[in-house]
Enzyme design. Structure first.
Site, mmCIF file in Angstrom:
data_model
loop_
_atom_site.group_PDB
_atom_site.id
_atom_site.type_symbol
_atom_site.label_atom_id
_atom_site.label_comp_id
_atom_site.label_asym_id
_atom_site.label_seq_id
_atom_site.Cartn_x
_atom_site.Cartn_y
_atom_site.Cartn_z
ATOM 1 N N ASP A 66 0.622 -0.816 -0.094
ATOM 2 C CA ASP A 66 -0.116 -0.091 -0.373
ATOM 3 C C ASP A 66 0.597 1.288 0.243
ATOM 4 O OD1 ASP A 66 -2.828 -0.893 0.343
ATOM 5 O OD2 ASP A 66 -3.084 -0.129 1.836
ATOM 6 N N TYR A 68 1.969 4.430 1.785
ATOM 7 C CA TYR A 68 1.801 5.418 2.826
ATOM 8 C C TYR A 68 1.197 6.407 3.395
ATOM 9 C CZ TYR A 68 7.069 3.758 2.963
ATOM 10 O OH TYR A 68 8.182 3.245 3.516
ATOM 11 N N PHE A 79 8.171 1.629 -0.502
ATOM 12 C CA PHE A 79 9.070 2.097 0.459
ATOM 13 C C PHE A 79 9.527 3.144 0.273
ATOM 14 C CE2 PHE A 79 8.957 -2.202 -0.122
ATOM 15 C CZ PHE A 79 8.477 -2.847 1.039
ATOM 16 N N HIS A 188 9.606 -9.417 5.209
ATOM 17 C CA HIS A 188 9.264 -8.068 4.560
ATOM 18 C C HIS A 188 10.350 -7.476 5.744
ATOM 19 C CE1 HIS A 188 7.311 -4.065 4.824
ATOM 20 N NE2 HIS A 188 6.447 -4.564 3.713
#
Length: 221
Positions: A66, A68, A79, A188
């Site tokens: 998703d 931020y 990221f 992750h």
């Protein structure tokens, strides 16, 4: 919705997706959300990953989930955050692993535009999100679209590096032909899982070793 503002090499390949009924529904939903709520990233950056990294230049595919959802963070690249924004925890850990892997000190900026311009395609599974509501635009059609994008890359190109961090990205990339591409899968980088197998996986050096073995320029991480 055939007039999506997206880089030409991508538009040509994804035109059929843009014309499918699900994409029209998705477009209507997203347009209404931007009109009625605070949604990230800014509208002009929804397809930023595509615009910064044309199809022919893609070497590495990094899959996020998703955007931020805090003010000023999302810039349409997984990221990555805008200059001057505090690094989110996952990005802190990505930079820690980068330092341990290649000895590159943590950068002052959390923007990964420099990666994108070198052929690192920073794709989120869902390309929009409401402010402060993680996952709010999931299951609206974005995942169908980004699955098609990944399939297009995996079938039309050879010798890509797919970096799949976490179970979600690994499920999304499950169909990728490991004999044609390098797939780097690990936990992750989020604080919940980084110490359970993300640290020490050396994704950056492994990517560059593979690219060099294919006669390609390595990424300046």
């Amino acid at each position: 919705m055939a007039n999506v503002q997206i880089e030409e090499s991508w538009r040509v390949r994804l035109q059929e997706e843009f014309e499918k009924p699900y994409f029209k529904e998705l477009t209507d939903f997203v347009r209404e959300e931007y009109q009625q709520r605070v949604v990230y990233p800014p509208g002009k950056l929804i397809f930023n990953a595509f615009n910064l990294c044309p199809f022919d230049r893609v070497k590495v595919v990094l899959i996020g989930q998703d955007p931020y959802h805090g003010p000023g963070q999302a810039q349409g690249l997984c990221f990555s955050v805008n200059d001057g924004i505090k690094f989110p925890p996952s990005l802190v850990n990505i930079f820690k692993e980068l330092e341990s892997d290649l000895g590159i000190a943590t950068p002052t900026s959390g923007s990964l535009v420099r990666w994108a311009k070198q052929g690192v395609f920073l794709l989120n599974a869902t390309l929009t999100v409401r402010e402060h509501e993680a996952g709010s635009h999931q299951n609206r059609g974005w995942e169908t679209f980004t699955d098609a994008v990944i399939r297009c890359l995996a079938t039309e190109k050879e010798h890509l590096v797919f970096i799949l961090w976490g179970g979600y990205a690994q499920r999304k990339g499950a169909f990728i032909d490991r004999s044609r591409h390098l797939v780097i899968a690990s936990p992750h980088p989020s604080p919940l899982s980084a110490y359970h197998g993300f640290f020490g996986t050396k994704p950056f050096s492994r990517t560059n070793d593979y690219l060099k073995a294919q006669g390609l320029e390595p990424i300046q991480w």
